[in-house]
Design an enzyme around this catalytic site. Structure first.
Site, short mmCIF file in Angstrom:
data_model
loop_
_atom_site.label_atom_id
_atom_site.label_comp_id
_atom_site.label_asym_id
_atom_site.label_seq_id
_atom_site.Cartn_x
_atom_site.Cartn_y
_atom_site.Cartn_z
N SER A 129 1.05 -1.13 -0.24
CA SER A 129 0.39 -0.33 -0.03
C SER A 129 1.36 1.02 -0.02
CB SER A 129 -0.75 0.20 1.35
OG SER A 129 -1.55 -0.74 1.04
N GLU A 245 -3.04 -14.02 1.44
CA GLU A 245 -3.28 -14.01 2.86
C GLU A 245 -5.39 -13.83 2.61
OE1 GLU A 245 -2.87 -9.37 1.39
OE2 GLU A 245 -3.10 -8.52 3.75
C1 LIG Z 1 -3.81 -2.61 10.52
C2 LIG Z 1 -3.84 -2.18 9.13
C3 LIG Z 1 -1.99 -3.05 8.49
C4 LIG Z 1 -2.13 -2.58 7.32
N1 LIG Z 1 -0.52 -3.13 6.79
C5 LIG Z 1 -0.65 -3.55 5.87
C6 LIG Z 1 0.69 -4.09 5.06
O1 LIG Z 1 1.30 -4.51 6.24
N2 LIG Z 1 1.10 -4.13 4.34
C7 LIG Z 1 0.62 -2.69 2.93
O2 LIG Z 1 0.98 -2.70 2.33
N3 LIG Z 1 -0.71 -2.55 3.79
C8 LIG Z 1 -1.25 -2.24 5.00
N4 LIG Z 1 -2.46 -2.19 4.70
C9 LIG Z 1 -2.70 -1.52 4.21
C10 LIG Z 1 -4.88 -1.59 3.67
O3 LIG Z 1 -4.46 -3.03 2.60
C11 LIG Z 1 -5.28 -0.82 3.08
O4 LIG Z 1 -6.01 -0.17 3.72
C12 LIG Z 1 -6.89 -1.33 2.40
O5 LIG Z 1 -6.50 -2.27 1.27
C13 LIG Z 1 -7.61 -0.61 1.71
O6 LIG Z 1 -7.02 0.21 1.34
P1 LIG Z 1 -6.75 1.74 1.63
O7 LIG Z 1 -6.71 2.88 2.82
O8 LIG Z 1 -5.98 2.86 0.56
O9 LIG Z 1 -7.95 2.95 1.38
P2 LIG Z 1 -9.42 3.08 0.23
O10 LIG Z 1 -9.10 2.18 -0.60
O11 LIG Z 1 -8.73 4.89 -0.14
O12 LIG Z 1 -11.06 3.05 0.54
C14 LIG Z 1 -11.37 3.78 1.51
C15 LIG Z 1 -12.98 3.47 1.81
O13 LIG Z 1 -13.31 3.17 0.24
C16 LIG Z 1 -13.89 2.34 0.09
N5 LIG Z 1 -13.47 2.06 -1.48
C17 LIG Z 1 -12.40 1.24 -2.15
N6 LIG Z 1 -12.82 1.34 -3.59
C18 LIG Z 1 -13.91 0.48 -3.51
C19 LIG Z 1 -14.62 0.28 -4.70
N7 LIG Z 1 -13.88 0.37 -5.56
N8 LIG Z 1 -15.68 0.02 -4.17
C20 LIG Z 1 -16.44 -0.44 -2.67
N9 LIG Z 1 -15.83 0.49 -1.77
C21 LIG Z 1 -14.84 0.74 -2.59
C22 LIG Z 1 -12.76 0.96 1.26
O14 LIG Z 1 -14.08 -0.22 1.23
C23 LIG Z 1 -12.96 1.71 2.09
O15 LIG Z 1 -14.23 1.48 2.98
C24 LIG Z 1 -2.96 -2.68 6.57
C25 LIG Z 1 -3.74 -1.29 7.06
C26 LIG Z 1 -4.26 -1.62 8.17
C27 LIG Z 1 -5.40 -0.38 8.33
#
Ligand SMILES: Cc1cc2nc3c(=O)[nH]c(=O)nc-3n(C[C@H](O)[C@H](O)[C@H](O)COP(=O)(O)OP(=O)(O)OC[C@H]3O[C@@H](n4cnc5c(N)ncnc54)[C@H](O)[C@@H]3O)c2cc1C
Length: 395
Positions: A129, A245
């Site tokens: 991410s 995963e």
């Molecule tokens: C505690 C924690 C640990 C993590 N650890 C890691 C790690 O070790 N390595 C790593 O690489 N990543 C990690 N992540 C990142 C995680 O994979 C992302 O937070 C996740 O994929 C969501 O991406 P974002 O935070 O950018 O939210 P966004 O993608 O911006 O999404 C925001 C909101 O919009 C919704 N949304 C987005 N697109 C759509 C769609 N097409 N349809 C419907 N709803 C949608 C999402 O569900 C969410 O509710 C971690 C996250 C957390 C919270």
């Protein structure tokens, strides 16, 4: 369809349960059941105990230390560990990087990294991410420019779990400029966290805990030999890894243990002349979660039966992530409700609740912390999209 364990599977479950009772260190188990933070040494200690027993990497091929267990036995093992209160196994090396190296790595990469992952010599983290590239992962912008015998990396990763403990990070980076198909031109690199130019900064979660980080790369030099699979074909690797995963997110054994703790706790709480456990409204909510957990367990067994028959479950495996994490959150909500004001971490804990002192002190931070479960490993909204599109055939 067979939802029951065979006699040999039941015997295996008894063997694992007995071994855990004898070998899971009590101090580690206490930390887990009281929701205390586990440090790098706690996590690696349990990893190494399992490695010495030969049970650390059940899913790996036997020649690399796998146990040769069936998928059902692997599930039984995971559930027994969760139920017993064993520390979680950090998946980044064991269950993410290793399967990738086994499928896409060179012999030299396997020889170099797999034994160290097995023994718990190296702690790994996952650099997928980026700010603005979570659900839409393929939009990532960190770059790797090839120069003579190395790549030079610039960019930022975020939400990187346990990067502050990590010796290595596996990263998705852009080795070619983004074109019409954004999945093209992404590569999968293994990066030593001690390389000059890497900065790890903590991101504090709302429970006050430090488990995720931002990781910055400023002209970080990575040898070409650390590229996994072909340059520009990292998306194939990324998708393969995400499948792994999502297999490990249901945590049924852990939820079963927590449900039992919740029942014990509710029985200890007085309510209108009897206990909270006897309160019909609380009981109703409790029963709903219990039924959901039983249904999840059956769904899981259904997938296992498919796997036993040699059929890999499809996109519907996402159901395990969706329901498993919803149940984990529901349990934290019910625990907060059961504890009421006692769940405040700053409140002095009294004699009458001695058994639950530490447990209750951790409830509020844990409730906050568990909001994460429906976001990480691909948010539940994204999982629902996957099920809708690929399992139900919706447009
Ligand atoms: C505690 C924690 C640990 C993590 N650890 C890691 C790690 O070790 N390595 C790593 O690489 N990543 C990690 N992540 C990142 C995680 O994979 C992302 O937070 C996740 O994929 C969501 O991406 P974002 O935070 O950018 O939210 P966004 O993608 O911006 O999404 C925001 C909101 O919009 C919704 N949304 C987005 N697109 C759509 C769609 N097409 N349809 C419907 N709803 C949608 C999402 O569900 C969410 O509710 C971690 C996250 C957390 C919270």
């Amino acid at each position: 369809m067979d939802f029951n364990y065979s006699p040999s599977e039941r015997a295996f479950r008894d063997e694992v349960t007995a071994w855990l009772a004898a070998h899971l260190p009590v101090d580690l188990r206490d930390k887990v059941v009281r929701y205390e933070e586990l440090g790098r040494e706690d996590l690696l200690r349990w990893h190494r105990i399992l490695a010495r027993k030969g049970w650390i990497a059940p899913a790996w091929p036997k020649e690399w230390g796998g146990t040769g267990w069936s998928v059902v036995e692997r599930y039984i093992f995971e559930e027994a560990c969760g139920y017993a209160g064993a520390p979680p196994l950090i998946p980044f090396g064991l269950a993410m990087c290793a399967p990738v190296l086994l499928k896409f790595g060179t012999d030299a990469q396997r020889q170099r990294f797999l034994p160290r992952i097995y023994r718990g010599d190296d702690f790994w983290c996952q650099g997928y991410s980026e700010p603005g590239s979570g659900s839409d992962l393929a939009s990532l912008r960190a770059t790797a420019v090839r120069s003579a015998d190395r790549y030079v990396i610039n960019g930022q990763k975020t939400w990187t779990t346990l990067a502050h403990h990590a010796d290595w990070i596996f990263c998705l980076v852009r080795t070619a400029p983004r074109d019409a198909r954004k999945q093209e031109g992404i590569s999968f690199l293994l990066i030593d966290m001690k390389t000059p130019g890497i900065t790890v900064r903590p991101l504090m979660l709302m429970d006050g805990g430090h488990e995720v980080n931002e990781v910055f790369f400023d002209d970080v030099e990575v040898p070409l030999e650390n590229l996994v699979h072909e340059e520009g074909k990292g998306w194939t690797v990324a998708k393969y890894l995400l499948g792994h995963e999502r297999m490990n997110t249901a945590r049924i054994g852990t939820s079963r243990r927590e449900l039992e703790a919740l029942k014990r706790f509710a029985r200890s709480q007085p309510k209108d002349g009897c206990s909270l456990y006897d309160d019909p409204r609380f009981r109703d909510r409790l029963s709903r979660v219990e039924i959901e957990l039983m249904a999840l367990s059956l769904t899981n067994l259904r997938f296992l039966d498919q796997l036993r028959g040699g059929r890999a479950p499809g996109a519907e495996i996402s159901l395990l992530k969706i329901k498993g994490t919803e149940i984990q959150q529901a349990l934290t909500e019910l625990m907060m409700q059961a504890a009421g004001p006692l769940a405040q971490p700053f409140r002095p804990l009294d004699e009458a609740h001695a058994e639950f002192d530490r447990f209750m002190a951790a409830l509020a931070p844990r409730y906050c912390n568990y909001r994460k479960t429906t976001i990480y490993a691909g948010s539940n909204e994204i999982q629902r999209n996957i099920v809708a599109k690929h399992a139900l055939g919706l447009p």
